[in-house]
Design a protein around this motif. Sequence first.
Motif, PDB file in Angstrom:
ATOM      1  N   ALA A  78       0.920  -1.139  -0.017  1.00 41.67           N
ATOM      2  CA  ALA A  78      -0.144  -0.199  -0.162  1.00 41.67           C
ATOM      3  C   ALA A  78       0.755   1.204   0.043  1.00 41.67           C
ATOM      4  O   ALA A  78       0.648   2.302  -0.715  1.00 41.67           O
ATOM      5  CB  ALA A  78      -0.929   0.061   1.229  1.00 41.67           C
ATOM      6  N   ASN A  79       2.109   1.152   0.685  1.00 42.72           N
ATOM      7  CA  ASN A  79       2.777   2.466   0.849  1.00 42.72           C
ATOM      8  C   ASN A  79       3.371   2.862  -0.668  1.00 42.72           C
ATOM      9  O   ASN A  79       3.786   3.995  -0.902  1.00 42.72           O
ATOM     10  CB  ASN A  79       4.016   2.070   1.706  1.00 42.72           C
ATOM     11  CG  ASN A  79       3.563   2.297   3.395  1.00 42.72           C
ATOM     12  OD1 ASN A  79       2.368   2.733   3.468  1.00 42.72           O
ATOM     13  ND2 ASN A  79       4.240   1.755   4.035  1.00 42.72           N
ATOM     14  N   ASP A  80       3.328   1.916  -1.437  1.00 43.63           N
ATOM     15  CA  ASP A  80       3.875   2.199  -2.794  1.00 43.63           C
ATOM     16  C   ASP A  80       2.672   2.729  -3.866  1.00 43.63           C
ATOM     17  O   ASP A  80       3.079   2.919  -5.043  1.00 43.63           O
ATOM     18  CB  ASP A  80       4.667   0.810  -3.193  1.00 43.63           C
ATOM     19  CG  ASP A  80       6.077   0.531  -2.818  1.00 43.63           C
ATOM     20  OD1 ASP A  80       6.601   1.746  -2.303  1.00 43.63           O
ATOM     21  OD2 ASP A  80       6.465  -0.462  -2.806  1.00 43.63           O
ATOM     22  N   MET A  81       1.614   2.875  -3.331  1.00 42.73           N
ATOM     23  CA  MET A  81       0.422   3.103  -4.276  1.00 42.73           C
ATOM     24  C   MET A  81      -0.052   4.588  -3.836  1.00 42.73           C
ATOM     25  O   MET A  81      -0.052   4.962  -2.812  1.00 42.73           O
ATOM     26  CB  MET A  81      -0.506   1.982  -3.968  1.00 42.73           C
ATOM     27  CG  MET A  81      -0.103   0.723  -4.390  1.00 42.73           C
ATOM     28  SD  MET A  81      -1.704  -0.389  -4.208  1.00 42.73           S
ATOM     29  CE  MET A  81      -1.317  -1.919  -5.547  1.00 42.73           C
ATOM     30  N   VAL A  82      -0.350   5.231  -4.983  1.00 50.14           N
ATOM     31  CA  VAL A  82      -1.153   6.509  -4.858  1.00 50.14           C
ATOM     32  C   VAL A  82      -2.347   6.439  -5.785  1.00 50.14           C
ATOM     33  O   VAL A  82      -2.395   5.936  -7.094  1.00 50.14           O
ATOM     34  CB  VAL A  82      -0.242   7.689  -5.468  1.00 50.14           C
ATOM     35  CG1 VAL A  82      -1.188   8.989  -5.546  1.00 50.14           C
ATOM     36  CG2 VAL A  82       1.140   7.881  -4.413  1.00 50.14           C
ATOM     37  N   PHE A  83      -3.287   6.704  -5.092  1.00 49.04           N
ATOM     38  CA  PHE A  83      -4.855   6.905  -6.282  1.00 49.04           C
ATOM     39  C   PHE A  83      -5.344   8.035  -6.053  1.00 49.04           C
ATOM     40  O   PHE A  83      -5.184   8.737  -5.148  1.00 49.04           O
ATOM     41  CB  PHE A  83      -5.652   5.724  -5.577  1.00 49.04           C
ATOM     42  CG  PHE A  83      -5.390   4.227  -5.876  1.00 49.04           C
ATOM     43  CD1 PHE A  83      -6.209   3.893  -6.997  1.00 49.04           C
ATOM     44  CD2 PHE A  83      -4.659   3.429  -5.220  1.00 49.04           C
ATOM     45  CE1 PHE A  83      -5.897   2.385  -7.349  1.00 49.04           C
ATOM     46  CE2 PHE A  83      -4.469   2.073  -5.451  1.00 49.04           C
ATOM     47  CZ  PHE A  83      -5.121   1.517  -6.549  1.00 49.04           C
ATOM     48  N   VAL A 370      -0.707  13.705 -12.744  1.00 49.91           N
ATOM     49  CA  VAL A 370       0.652  13.404 -12.938  1.00 49.91           C
ATOM     50  C   VAL A 370       1.091  13.273 -14.456  1.00 49.91           C
ATOM     51  O   VAL A 370       1.982  13.733 -14.770  1.00 49.91           O
ATOM     52  CB  VAL A 370       1.255  12.708 -11.837  1.00 49.91           C
ATOM     53  CG1 VAL A 370       2.895  12.380 -12.235  1.00 49.91           C
ATOM     54  CG2 VAL A 370       1.071  12.952 -10.276  1.00 49.91           C
ATOM     55  N   SER A 371       0.112  12.538 -14.926  1.00 45.52           N
ATOM     56  CA  SER A 371       0.631  12.280 -16.520  1.00 45.52           C
ATOM     57  C   SER A 371       0.262  13.518 -17.469  1.00 45.52           C
ATOM     58  O   SER A 371       0.623  13.176 -18.525  1.00 45.52           O
ATOM     59  CB  SER A 371      -0.413  11.170 -16.884  1.00 45.52           C
ATOM     60  OG  SER A 371      -1.642  11.430 -16.868  1.00 45.52           O
ATOM     61  N   PHE A 372      -0.320  14.465 -17.120  1.00 46.47           N
ATOM     62  CA  PHE A 372      -1.107  15.456 -18.033  1.00 46.47           C
ATOM     63  C   PHE A 372       0.464  16.633 -17.999  1.00 46.47           C
ATOM     64  O   PHE A 372       1.077  16.960 -17.072  1.00 46.47           O
ATOM     65  CB  PHE A 372      -1.934  16.283 -17.340  1.00 46.47           C
ATOM     66  CG  PHE A 372      -2.370  17.541 -18.328  1.00 46.47           C
ATOM     67  CD1 PHE A 372      -2.782  17.258 -19.559  1.00 46.47           C
ATOM     68  CD2 PHE A 372      -2.584  18.643 -17.984  1.00 46.47           C
ATOM     69  CE1 PHE A 372      -3.203  18.010 -20.484  1.00 46.47           C
ATOM     70  CE2 PHE A 372      -3.109  19.621 -18.630  1.00 46.47           C
ATOM     71  CZ  PHE A 372      -3.408  19.428 -20.160  1.00 46.47           C
ATOM     72  N   PRO A 531      -0.127  16.663  -2.709  1.00 49.66           N
ATOM     73  CA  PRO A 531       1.084  17.093  -1.770  1.00 49.66           C
ATOM     74  C   PRO A 531       1.944  17.885  -2.723  1.00 49.66           C
ATOM     75  O   PRO A 531       2.012  17.865  -3.981  1.00 49.66           O
ATOM     76  CB  PRO A 531       1.722  15.855  -1.367  1.00 49.66           C
ATOM     77  CG  PRO A 531       1.097  14.823  -2.297  1.00 49.66           C
ATOM     78  CD  PRO A 531      -0.435  15.314  -2.921  1.00 49.66           C
ATOM     79  N   GLU A 532       3.039  18.304  -2.176  1.00 49.97           N
ATOM     80  CA  GLU A 532       3.869  19.276  -3.135  1.00 49.97           C
ATOM     81  C   GLU A 532       4.571  18.397  -4.260  1.00 49.97           C
ATOM     82  O   GLU A 532       4.790  18.670  -5.250  1.00 49.97           O
ATOM     83  CB  GLU A 532       5.193  19.810  -2.179  1.00 49.97           C
ATOM     84  CG  GLU A 532       6.101  20.631  -2.911  1.00 49.97           C
ATOM     85  CD  GLU A 532       5.387  21.880  -3.898  1.00 49.97           C
ATOM     86  OE1 GLU A 532       5.859  22.296  -4.645  1.00 49.97           O
ATOM     87  OE2 GLU A 532       4.283  22.365  -3.258  1.00 49.97           O
ATOM     88  N   TRP A 533       4.827  17.033  -3.755  1.00 52.45           N
ATOM     89  CA  TRP A 533       5.681  16.413  -4.899  1.00 52.45           C
ATOM     90  C   TRP A 533       5.050  15.910  -6.086  1.00 52.45           C
ATOM     91  O   TRP A 533       5.381  15.837  -7.252  1.00 52.45           O
ATOM     92  CB  TRP A 533       6.105  14.969  -4.257  1.00 52.45           C
ATOM     93  CG  TRP A 533       5.272  14.069  -3.743  1.00 52.45           C
ATOM     94  CD1 TRP A 533       4.731  13.777  -2.636  1.00 52.45           C
ATOM     95  CD2 TRP A 533       4.332  13.173  -4.462  1.00 52.45           C
ATOM     96  NE1 TRP A 533       3.707  12.922  -2.364  1.00 52.45           N
ATOM     97  CE2 TRP A 533       3.390  12.298  -3.670  1.00 52.45           C
ATOM     98  CE3 TRP A 533       4.316  12.899  -5.833  1.00 52.45           C
ATOM     99  CZ2 TRP A 533       2.655  11.229  -4.090  1.00 52.45           C
ATOM    100  CZ3 TRP A 533       3.566  11.755  -6.182  1.00 52.45           C
ATOM    101  CH2 TRP A 533       2.676  11.089  -5.432  1.00 52.45           C
ATOM    102  N   VAL A 534       3.664  15.972  -5.888  1.00 51.69           N
ATOM    103  CA  VAL A 534       2.679  15.801  -7.171  1.00 51.69           C
ATOM    104  C   VAL A 534       2.573  17.084  -8.005  1.00 51.69           C
ATOM    105  O   VAL A 534       2.803  17.033  -9.366  1.00 51.69           O
ATOM    106  CB  VAL A 534       1.175  15.471  -6.704  1.00 51.69           C
ATOM    107  CG1 VAL A 534       0.210  15.714  -8.064  1.00 51.69           C
ATOM    108  CG2 VAL A 534       0.905  14.120  -5.993  1.00 51.69           C
ATOM    109  N   HIS A 535       2.657  18.363  -7.331  1.00 49.51           N
ATOM    110  CA  HIS A 535       2.700  19.599  -8.225  1.00 49.51           C
ATOM    111  C   HIS A 535       4.074  19.564  -8.798  1.00 49.51           C
ATOM    112  O   HIS A 535       4.214  19.952 -10.128  1.00 49.51           O
ATOM    113  CB  HIS A 535       2.680  20.716  -7.282  1.00 49.51           C
ATOM    114  CG  HIS A 535       1.305  20.860  -6.705  1.00 49.51           C
ATOM    115  ND1 HIS A 535       0.170  21.534  -7.434  1.00 49.51           N
ATOM    116  CD2 HIS A 535       0.883  20.654  -5.504  1.00 49.51           C
ATOM    117  CE1 HIS A 535      -0.751  21.624  -6.831  1.00 49.51           C
ATOM    118  NE2 HIS A 535      -0.665  20.911  -5.680  1.00 49.51           N
ATOM    119  N   VAL A 536       5.172  19.039  -8.160  1.00 42.15           N
ATOM    120  CA  VAL A 536       6.696  19.030  -8.808  1.00 42.15           C
ATOM    121  C   VAL A 536       6.577  18.157 -10.030  1.00 42.15           C
ATOM    122  O   VAL A 536       7.140  18.376 -11.112  1.00 42.15           O
ATOM    123  CB  VAL A 536       7.732  18.652  -7.816  1.00 42.15           C
ATOM    124  CG1 VAL A 536       8.880  18.305  -8.398  1.00 42.15           C
ATOM    125  CG2 VAL A 536       7.644  19.826  -6.695  1.00 42.15           C
TER     126      VAL A 536
END
Length: 551
Positions: A78-83, A370-372, A531-536
């Motif tokens: 689970a820790n390796d997953m983002v939904f 994130v893919s856009f 979170p910030e890392w998604v924006h980055v």
Amino acid sequence: MEEFDAIIIGSGVGGLATAICLARAGQKVLVLEQHYVPGGWSHSFTLNGQRFSPGVHYVGLIDEGQSTSELYKGLGIANDMVFFRMNEKAYEHCLINNQNYDLPAGVENLKSTLIAQFPKEEKNIKEYVSLVEKVSYELQLMPKLRGWWQKITVPFRTKHFGKFALFPLKKVIGWHIKDPLLKTILNIQCGDHGLPPSRACFPVHCSVMSHYFDGGFYPMGGGGGLVKAMTNGVKSHGGEIRVKQSVKKIIIENKKALGVELENGEKLFAKNIISNADPSITYLDLIGKEHLSKGLQKKISKTKYSVTSLILFLTLDIDVTRFGIDSGNIWMMKDDDMDSQFEELTKGGVDEGDEFPALFISCTTIKDPVSFNGRYHNFEVVTYIDYDKLPDFKNEKEYQTEEYKIFKEKVINKFMNNMEKIIPNAKKHIVQAELGTPKTNEFYVNSTNGNVYGTEKTLNQVGPFSFKNKTEIENLYLCGASTLSHGVAGATHSGVSTAALILNCEKEDLIIDDANQKIRIYDAEDASTWPEWVHVKRSDKVRTFKEIKKS
């Protein structure tokens, strides 16, 4: 001579779940995948830098404490997953005869939304949705019943399931709902098991509906995001995954599986062999009839597989949000007669006509922000066809003939005519449009006739009539969509069940409660939740895209 505790043929999520459980138990595990990337139907791939996922379009029950979340936590991944949570007000858009009807997350929201649109059906809506909930609950309860008293009281504990299990969806919904349009809206997710209401198994449809009652979630990285978490899980426990390893046959001696022989002639041996391939590929191609009982041969000869698909992998250079496109799936139907549309899709010529009567549309660049890259939007547009109606072209790699190019252009244009109903002039904004056919499915996923959901989910092929995880051949096991259940979650559960048989324990023993594991969930369309890392990551993708365009 290499020897393993377990060799798993195929790296779909079922095979990977088995591998995680066995490797975590200390076994020496090898996963063999004939494709150049692992994942089976859950893999992702890129076309000119744009990512697509042919088989994963949404997953349900991902919120904390829900069953899919607990499954991933229990597997330690689970820790390796983002939904990303899809549009809660409309994770499904039902576009029927050019009129839109939305399915919101939450059972009470669903009921109130439908009642507002169909006030005369208020009592029927409440009763039918409640029945779906009860049948789904009882379906999940049955495998958990233990001991003499619980088993003897099964008829009382599962009375709703028992009352309606033997009837097709069309008949059961017809007993409860009168409005044809409302029936179609409530049946729209038939596409998630590939059968029309007249042939769909009611409990299977209940299971699908309840899986999404609380909405849909999309994994960051598409299906490949799930696969990456699972392959990391296998490797973290010492398991090995080898790609581009095509298995020629399973080595059988005296009704016992001993190992596998690869296409290059190499032989590998193991105490147990687990096939994540479908039953016909496993028993007919990898084993051979001479090793099977008469009963099993008869079962396989009667087995029917699910529909196969055409998939348009589409990239558009346009702001699709201007036309109301969001993270919700779109089910497009020409009218409210789903049975006739399935008939038309599976009986007619693939390249005949100007439009498809029904299709599914998923915009992954909104589902997975994130893919856009700030400009291009990607779509997977899917419709079902009968394998036998596909023109008889040669192997997908050899499709270079003028005849195939004409066929492909016709089919893509047919898809785009549908797309222009929701995105006007979409054809003028095509960056790329690639067609995936049943032959593509066969080549990359190695499924019988390119089937999408394993065995056809009719009453006589599910539950006690499905293929068992433990086979009649000693040390040989099955997992995947043709056993316990289909879909991402169902196939993963099947893999855990197979591992439990091998380890001689209960399935629940392998779903380990770990408070340190948690899936990260963000809203696909609300940047304030990221979170910030998604924006980055998103900014990096935009910057890279601009650099590519400049060069």
